[in-house]
Design an enzyme around this catalytic site. Sequence first.
Site, PDB file in Angstrom:
ATOM      1  N   CYS A   2       0.853  -1.184   0.000  1.00  0.00           N
ATOM      2  CA  CYS A   2       0.000   0.000   0.000  1.00  0.00           C
ATOM      3  C   CYS A   2       0.890   1.236   0.000  1.00  0.00           C
ATOM      4  O   CYS A   2       2.083   1.152   0.240  1.00  0.00           O
ATOM      5  CB  CYS A   2      -0.865   0.012   1.260  1.00  0.00           C
ATOM      6  SG  CYS A   2      -1.800  -1.497   1.479  1.00  0.00           S
ATOM      7  N   ARG A  27       1.978   1.447  -5.949  1.00  0.00           N
ATOM      8  CA  ARG A  27       2.176   0.480  -4.870  1.00  0.00           C
ATOM      9  C   ARG A  27       0.935  -0.357  -4.601  1.00  0.00           C
ATOM     10  O   ARG A  27       1.025  -1.446  -4.050  1.00  0.00           O
ATOM     11  CB  ARG A  27       2.561   1.201  -3.580  1.00  0.00           C
ATOM     12  CG  ARG A  27       3.830   2.041  -3.680  1.00  0.00           C
ATOM     13  CD  ARG A  27       4.049   2.812  -2.395  1.00  0.00           C
ATOM     14  NE  ARG A  27       4.284   1.901  -1.307  1.00  0.00           N
ATOM     15  CZ  ARG A  27       5.493   1.385  -1.033  1.00  0.00           C
ATOM     16  NH1 ARG A  27       6.512   1.712  -1.779  1.00  0.00           N
ATOM     17  NH2 ARG A  27       5.652   0.535  -0.055  1.00  0.00           N
ATOM     18  N   TRP A  76      -3.564  -2.080  -1.347  1.00  0.00           N
ATOM     19  CA  TRP A  76      -3.445  -3.366  -2.039  1.00  0.00           C
ATOM     20  C   TRP A  76      -3.904  -4.382  -1.020  1.00  0.00           C
ATOM     21  O   TRP A  76      -3.187  -4.708  -0.081  1.00  0.00           O
ATOM     22  CB  TRP A  76      -1.996  -3.631  -2.451  1.00  0.00           C
ATOM     23  CG  TRP A  76      -1.859  -4.732  -3.449  1.00  0.00           C
ATOM     24  CD1 TRP A  76      -2.047  -4.652  -4.802  1.00  0.00           C
ATOM     25  CD2 TRP A  76      -1.472  -6.102  -3.209  1.00  0.00           C
ATOM     26  NE1 TRP A  76      -1.811  -5.872  -5.391  1.00  0.00           N
ATOM     27  CE2 TRP A  76      -1.464  -6.775  -4.441  1.00  0.00           C
ATOM     28  CE3 TRP A  76      -1.155  -6.825  -2.059  1.00  0.00           C
ATOM     29  CZ2 TRP A  76      -1.141  -8.131  -4.558  1.00  0.00           C
ATOM     30  CZ3 TRP A  76      -0.838  -8.172  -2.175  1.00  0.00           C
ATOM     31  CH2 TRP A  76      -0.828  -8.801  -3.415  1.00  0.00           C
ATOM     32  N   ASN A 102       0.370   0.318   6.200  1.00  0.00           N
ATOM     33  CA  ASN A 102       0.875  -0.500   5.086  1.00  0.00           C
ATOM     34  C   ASN A 102       1.591  -1.693   5.709  1.00  0.00           C
ATOM     35  O   ASN A 102       2.564  -1.513   6.444  1.00  0.00           O
ATOM     36  CB  ASN A 102       1.855   0.303   4.228  1.00  0.00           C
ATOM     37  CG  ASN A 102       2.594  -0.613   3.247  1.00  0.00           C
ATOM     38  OD1 ASN A 102       2.093  -1.662   2.872  1.00  0.00           O
ATOM     39  ND2 ASN A 102       3.804  -0.225   2.877  1.00  0.00           N
ATOM     40  N   GLY A 103       1.080  -2.885   5.469  1.00  0.00           N
ATOM     41  CA  GLY A 103       1.715  -4.071   6.067  1.00  0.00           C
ATOM     42  C   GLY A 103       0.665  -5.066   6.519  1.00  0.00           C
ATOM     43  O   GLY A 103      -0.496  -4.982   6.119  1.00  0.00           O
ATOM     44  N   GLU A 491      11.686 -14.016 -18.564  1.00  0.00           N
ATOM     45  CA  GLU A 491      11.327 -12.609 -18.329  1.00  0.00           C
ATOM     46  C   GLU A 491      10.321 -12.109 -19.365  1.00  0.00           C
ATOM     47  O   GLU A 491       9.355 -11.423 -19.042  1.00  0.00           O
ATOM     48  CB  GLU A 491      12.592 -11.734 -18.334  1.00  0.00           C
ATOM     49  CG  GLU A 491      12.375 -10.254 -18.168  1.00  0.00           C
ATOM     50  CD  GLU A 491      11.650  -9.843 -16.897  1.00  0.00           C
ATOM     51  OE1 GLU A 491      11.207  -8.689 -16.836  1.00  0.00           O
ATOM     52  OE2 GLU A 491      11.472 -10.688 -16.002  1.00  0.00           O
ATOM     53  N   LYS A 495       6.625 -10.625 -18.507  1.00  0.00           N
ATOM     54  CA  LYS A 495       6.160  -9.293 -18.929  1.00  0.00           C
ATOM     55  C   LYS A 495       4.792  -9.389 -19.604  1.00  0.00           C
ATOM     56  O   LYS A 495       3.880  -8.633 -19.315  1.00  0.00           O
ATOM     57  CB  LYS A 495       7.174  -8.637 -19.885  1.00  0.00           C
ATOM     58  CG  LYS A 495       8.444  -8.148 -19.188  1.00  0.00           C
ATOM     59  CD  LYS A 495       8.278  -6.906 -18.390  1.00  0.00           C
ATOM     60  CE  LYS A 495       8.113  -7.093 -16.903  1.00  0.00           C
ATOM     61  NZ  LYS A 495       9.059  -7.743 -16.105  1.00  0.00           N
ATOM     62  N   GLU A 498       2.045 -10.308 -16.973  1.00  0.00           N
ATOM     63  CA  GLU A 498       1.645  -9.353 -15.929  1.00  0.00           C
ATOM     64  C   GLU A 498       0.942  -8.120 -16.471  1.00  0.00           C
ATOM     65  O   GLU A 498       0.189  -7.472 -15.733  1.00  0.00           O
ATOM     66  CB  GLU A 498       2.825  -8.993 -15.044  1.00  0.00           C
ATOM     67  CG  GLU A 498       4.004  -8.349 -15.653  1.00  0.00           C
ATOM     68  CD  GLU A 498       5.084  -8.058 -14.585  1.00  0.00           C
ATOM     69  OE1 GLU A 498       4.736  -7.743 -13.450  1.00  0.00           O
ATOM     70  OE2 GLU A 498       6.268  -8.188 -14.927  1.00  0.00           O
ATOM     71  N   HIS A 514      10.423 -32.003 -24.094  1.00  0.00           N
ATOM     72  CA  HIS A 514      10.046 -32.830 -22.933  1.00  0.00           C
ATOM     73  C   HIS A 514       8.663 -32.473 -22.401  1.00  0.00           C
ATOM     74  O   HIS A 514       8.336 -32.768 -21.248  1.00  0.00           O
ATOM     75  CB  HIS A 514      11.108 -32.687 -21.832  1.00  0.00           C
ATOM     76  CG  HIS A 514      12.486 -32.998 -22.330  1.00  0.00           C
ATOM     77  ND1 HIS A 514      12.914 -34.286 -22.588  1.00  0.00           N
ATOM     78  CD2 HIS A 514      13.508 -32.182 -22.673  1.00  0.00           C
ATOM     79  CE1 HIS A 514      14.159 -34.253 -23.045  1.00  0.00           C
ATOM     80  NE2 HIS A 514      14.539 -33.001 -23.122  1.00  0.00           N
ATOM     81  N   LYS A 613       3.909  -2.712  -7.074  1.00  0.00           N
ATOM     82  CA  LYS A 613       5.307  -2.507  -7.458  1.00  0.00           C
ATOM     83  C   LYS A 613       6.272  -3.156  -6.477  1.00  0.00           C
ATOM     84  O   LYS A 613       7.285  -3.736  -6.865  1.00  0.00           O
ATOM     85  CB  LYS A 613       5.594  -1.011  -7.570  1.00  0.00           C
ATOM     86  CG  LYS A 613       6.988  -0.683  -8.044  1.00  0.00           C
ATOM     87  CD  LYS A 613       7.219  -1.209  -9.447  1.00  0.00           C
ATOM     88  CE  LYS A 613       8.617  -1.047  -9.978  1.00  0.00           C
ATOM     89  NZ  LYS A 613       8.854  -1.759 -11.212  1.00  0.00           N
TER      90      LYS A 613
END
Length: 618
Positions: A2, A27, A76, A102-103, A491, A495, A498, A514, A613
């Site tokens: 947050c 955030r 968040w 925040n937490g 990566e 990208k 997300e 495989h 983030k």
Amino acid sequence: MCGITGYIGQRDAYPIVVNGLKRLEYRGYDSAGIMMYDGEKIHLTKTKGKVADLELITNNDEKRKKGNIGIGHTRWATHGVPNDTNSHPHFSHSGDLVIVHNGIIENYDTIKKALISRGYEFKSDTDTEVLINLIEEVKKKENCKLGKAVQLALTQVVGAYAIAVFDKNKPNELVVARLGSPIAIGVGKDNEEFFIASDASPFVEFTKDAIYLEDGELAIIKKGKEIKVRKINDDKLVDANIQELELSLDQIEKGGYDHFMLKEIYEQSKAIKDTYRGRMLANEGVIKMSGVDNNLPKFLNADRIIIVACGTSWHAGLVAEYLIEDMARIPVEVEYASEFRYRNPIITPKDIVIAISQSGETADTLAAIKLAKSQGAFIFGVCNVVGSSIARESHAGAYTHAGPEIGVASTKAFTTQITVLSLMALRLAQAKGTLSQSAVNEYLQTMQQIPNQVDELLKIDSKIQDIAKVYKDSKNCLYLGRGFNFPVALEGALKLKEISYIHAEGYPAAEMKHGPIALIDENMPVFVIATRKGHYDKVVSNIQEIKSRKGKIVAIVMEGDETIKDIADHIIEIPDTKEAFTPLLTTIPLQLLSYHIAVMLGKNVDQPRNLAKSVTVE
Ligand code: AGP
């Protein structure tokens, strides 16, 4: 996770708090709220949705904007679904105290039960409302001031927090505290005003003087008074270490780009240059990295290097494994921090643990290094945010100088992490003599070409946009790479996932046979990194295997590649460089591809759903 902001001073607090929230929205952005005190009454406004939705409410009711004191929050969700009731700020039972947090308070349920047995009622499902009621209970029972009540209450909770608390009976102060989640305090001239925020971006244009609270610290902020910082566990006063901010406003604005992500993709040549500036003298074959140089014996006598990280930073760690083992011949293991911290790993004082983190606040990575440190390992941090928790928890380190990365999807942090890790591998190889000085010189001169080559590559953005148009409606995608470019395939897939929400998987190209090859048909685009290095021929045969199953192939090849162009549906050429440095170039087209696909699909590129983030809780 947050974002929290706050202001106490002479100015109108509302615009400062709300604009601050907008700067921190990367955030977390599933609900937002603000508390304003107009000198008589508390006005609390909160809603599910973004800060813009909050403004829709406050813009229709001016009294909600009045006052020189305010605290705000962009969320968040962890405890309690995103809705109006669970969004912050939260009142205490009496309505006298207000908190933003925040937490996560891990033992909130036990505390809640105890408070309910004492007559407290709860409106929300959040751990935060439990905390503010605990503070209220302590304040009543101990008949103490707000600062003391917050301190005593925090000694009873388990978890992570950055909080700001207001008491309507003490309207000239705010109390803030942190454990695990970051909080910065902007100090105004002559202590006439103070700014509070999860990072400095909300107040950078008002003051360059900032205090970053350390873990386990609490600060009582009073208008016109010097800030007092105390240790939560023993109430001891500590020095309020005021630092000068290097951040500038334009660094955190979009600079004419449609999205922060696109701006940050285009900033990579400068970011890579800023990251190796002052650390390499290519013509003299000199590499200067004080974090490594000052601890060279530790590195040279280390049994192994363990890299811990999450997400994109973990992919950079995988590239580092290839670099360090290939160049410096030191064994490297790459660990998901979240798994490493709980699998009871074997760690010895002869281990070096490299923690890679853009934000420097990722909870799993922070916990992983605390574990390793407790078992005697030497911690080397590679972070982008100066003064972040992981940077401060590490014994030594190296900052990536990417500048603020605001887009949730990491781009320039990835390439600058690889730049730092490449210089580390070369420095260790030079010190160990596993690479000749002339080889090191050659690498450094090649590294010096990279920024221009990145700019060259960005010139084919429109071609990549055309390819994006072809594949934007795909339901699934496969990314393949070998050697240094296997992590880049991972990566690239991350990208796309997300920001476009298209399912995508990255694989070592040879691993395709495989299993994943079963997925391939005319509806499966396969992005293959096929640089004419190392095992090029093997990748060519992988591409033929895909072709023979009607898979659609987008190949990233070296300029002038004549072979693959006859097989692939689309090719993207990158400038020639050393194999070890190809990830710095091959990743760029994949960043742009996912960006354009997401834009074409109308996604919120900078704030993708369900993401944040920096993930400051487990
Ligand atoms: C990458 O685009 C994501 N934002 C995410 O995977 C990120 O890399 C991860 O959360 C680690 O963050 P850090 O580098 O700040 O520790």
